[in-house]
Design a protein around this motif. Structure first.
Motif, short mmCIF file in Angstrom:
data_model
loop_
_atom_site.label_atom_id
_atom_site.label_comp_id
_atom_site.label_asym_id
_atom_site.label_seq_id
_atom_site.Cartn_x
_atom_site.Cartn_y
_atom_site.Cartn_z
N GLY A 119 0.84 -1.21 0.00
CA GLY A 119 0.00 0.00 0.00
C GLY A 119 0.86 1.25 0.00
O GLY A 119 1.95 1.26 0.58
N TYR A 120 0.33 2.30 -0.62
CA TYR A 120 1.08 3.56 -0.75
C TYR A 120 1.45 4.13 0.62
O TYR A 120 2.59 4.50 0.87
CB TYR A 120 0.21 4.55 -1.54
CG TYR A 120 0.74 5.95 -1.60
CD1 TYR A 120 1.74 6.29 -2.50
CD2 TYR A 120 0.23 6.94 -0.75
CE1 TYR A 120 2.24 7.58 -2.54
CE2 TYR A 120 0.72 8.23 -0.80
CZ TYR A 120 1.71 8.55 -1.69
OH TYR A 120 2.20 9.83 -1.73
N LYS A 121 0.47 4.14 1.51
CA LYS A 121 0.69 4.73 2.84
C LYS A 121 1.70 3.93 3.65
O LYS A 121 2.55 4.49 4.33
CB LYS A 121 -0.64 4.80 3.60
CG LYS A 121 -1.47 5.98 3.18
CD LYS A 121 -2.55 6.29 4.16
CE LYS A 121 -3.27 7.55 3.75
NZ LYS A 121 -2.68 8.73 4.33
N LYS A 122 1.59 2.60 3.54
CA LYS A 122 2.49 1.73 4.29
C LYS A 122 3.93 1.92 3.79
O LYS A 122 4.86 2.07 4.60
CB LYS A 122 2.05 0.28 4.09
CG LYS A 122 2.74 -0.70 5.00
CD LYS A 122 2.22 -2.09 4.70
CE LYS A 122 2.82 -3.11 5.62
NZ LYS A 122 2.31 -4.46 5.35
N PHE B 274 -6.82 -1.73 -0.95
CA PHE B 274 -5.50 -1.31 -1.42
C PHE B 274 -5.52 0.18 -1.80
O PHE B 274 -6.36 0.62 -2.57
CB PHE B 274 -5.08 -2.16 -2.63
CG PHE B 274 -3.80 -1.68 -3.28
CD1 PHE B 274 -2.60 -1.77 -2.61
CD2 PHE B 274 -3.81 -1.15 -4.55
CE1 PHE B 274 -1.43 -1.34 -3.19
CE2 PHE B 274 -2.65 -0.71 -5.15
CZ PHE B 274 -1.46 -0.81 -4.46
N ILE B 275 -4.58 0.91 -1.20
CA ILE B 275 -4.49 2.35 -1.50
C ILE B 275 -3.07 2.67 -1.94
O ILE B 275 -2.14 2.33 -1.25
CB ILE B 275 -4.85 3.20 -0.27
CG1 ILE B 275 -6.34 3.05 0.02
CG2 ILE B 275 -4.54 4.65 -0.50
CD1 ILE B 275 -6.75 3.54 1.36
#
Lengths: 247, 80
Positions: free
Chosen positions: A232-235, B79-80
Motif C-alpha cells: 500500500g502507498y501509505k504503508k 489497497f491504496i
C-alpha cells in the motif's frame, strides 16, 4: 518603550488642552441634543479624565508582571535565552519551515492525484489484452495453464533465484494483482520491513517481507513464496520514512 | 475513500480482531447499508486482513480457504 509613549501622549494632551482653552478654561461645548435638554460636556473635565486614564495605563504597564517570566516558562515558540533579534530570526525560520512543509504536502498530494489519474482503470478487455500480449511475448504461441506456470516459474527463478520456490497460489496472485518479479525480488533482497515468523492454521511457518512495491510471504522451511500482494502507498511511505530516520 | 458493504463490515467484526476505534466506527454505522471509510482506516484494515490471511487464509495445499477468498477480496479492495 511603553512608558515613553504614554508620557508623550500625556504631553500631547496637555498641549491640546492649553491650546484649546487658554482663555476660557470652563468653556462649555454642546455635543448633542436630546429632545428638550442639551447634553453637555465640560472640556476641562474631558482632558482631566484623559490625562488620568493615560497615567493609569502607564502605571499598569509598569507594574504588569510577566507570568511566564516569573514561572521560568519559555514564551510560546521562542527560546527565552535568545535575544530579540535571534528570536525574530528563529520565528522567521519556523514560519519558513512550516510554509515549506505545507508546500511539500501539497506537492505530494498533487503527485498522488496525478498518479491516480494516470493509472489506467483495468477492465476485463484490458486484462484479456494484457494476457494476449504476454502470450505473444512468449514465442507467440498459446500456452496452457501448466506451460504458463512453468514460464512464470522460470521468470521467477531468473529474478529471485533458483533456491526459492513458488506455489500455485503465488502464481495466481502475481497475475491477478499484477505484481512484477523484480518487485518481489526487491522485497526479498532489500525489504523495508520483515515481520516475525508466525505459524498458520496448519502449523506451517510463514514470514512476510515488505518491499517498496510488493509484499511476499515466504515459508522459511520450504523456501517457497506462498503469497504476494502490492504494498500500500501509505504503508510504503511510512516504512521509507522510518528507514530514513533510522539512517 | 472506500465504500464497505454491511456484509463486509459484519465479516470483519466477526472474524478479525479489530481495535476499539474501528469497532466504534463500525458499530455507529451498523444500521447503514454502506460505510465510507478514509484512507488511514482502509490502510489499517488492510493490514489486519493481511495478518488474518497469513494465519487462516490458506489450506493444507496452499490454496485459499473460503475465509481466505473473502480476505483476499478485502485486501484488494482496501489497497491504496
Amino acid at each position: 518603550m511603553v512608558m515613553s509613549h504614554a508620557m508623550k501622549a500625556i504631553q500631547i494632551l496637555e498641549t491640546m488642552k492649553s491650546r484649546l482653552m487658554p482663555a476660557h478654561p470652563h468653556r462649555v461645548r454642546t455635543l448633542g441634543r436630546r429632545k428638550d435638554s442639551f447634553v453637555k460636556c465640560d472640556m476641562n473635565h474631558f482632558f482631566r479624565f484623559a490625562i488620568l486614564t493615560s497615567i493609569f495605563l502607564v502605571l499598569l504597564s509598569a507594574f504588569t508582571i510577566d507570568v511566564n517570566a516569573v514561572e521560568g516558562r519559555p514564551r510560546k515558540g521562542l527560546d527565552p535565552s535568545l535575544s530579540s533579534v535571534e528570536s525574530t530570526e528563529t520565528r522567521r525560520r519556523v514560519e519558513e519551515e512550516t510554509r515549506r512543509k505545507k508546500d511539500s504536502t501539497k506537492i505530494d498530494e498533487r503527485r498522488k492525484n496525478e498518479l491516480r489519474q494516470s493509472e489506467p482503470k483495468v477492465t476485463r478487455t484490458d486484462e484479456i489484452q494484457r494476457t494476449t500480449d504476454i502470450l505473444e511475448k512468449h514465442n507467440t504461441e498459446f500456452l496452457d495453464a501448466d506451460a504458463l506456470e512453468a514460464k512464470i516459474k522460470a521468470d521467477n527463478a531468473n529474478a529471485i533465484g533458483n533456491d526459492i520456490g513458488i506455489t500455485s497460489h503465488y502464481v495466481d496472485q502475481k497475475i491477478n494483482r499484477r505484481v512484477r518479479s523484480s518487485d518481489v525480488r526487491d522485497a526479498l533482497k532489500s525489504p523495508l520491513d520483515v515481520k516475525p515468523v508466525k505459524l498458520d492454521n496448519e502449523g506451517r511457518p510463514s514470514q512476510r517481507y515488505v518491499g517498496e512495491k510488493a509484499e511476499a510471504v515466504l515459508n522459511p522451511e520450504t523456501k517457497k513464496i506462498v503469497s504476494v500482494n502490492p504494498t500500500g502507498y501509505k504503508k510504503a511511505e511510512r516504512l521509507l520514512r522510518q528507514q530514513e530516520s533510522n539512517k | 475513500m472506500i465504500e464497505l458493504s454491511s456484509k463486509e463490515i459484519a465479516f470483519m467484526l466477526t472474524n478479525i480482531p479489530l481495535p476499539q476505534h474501528i469497532k466504534s466506527i463500525f458499530y455507529n454505522s451498523i444500521n447503514d447499508i454502506k460505510l465510507i471509510i478514509n484512507e488511514d482506516i482502509a490502510s489499517e484494515l488492510r493490514e489486519l486482513c493481511i495478518d488474518r490471511f497469513d494465519t487462516y487464509g490458506l489450506d493444507i495445499n496452499y490454496e485459499p480457504t473460503e475465509e481466505g477468498k473473502i480476505l483476499e477480496r478485502l485486501i484488494d479492495k482496501l489497497f491504496i
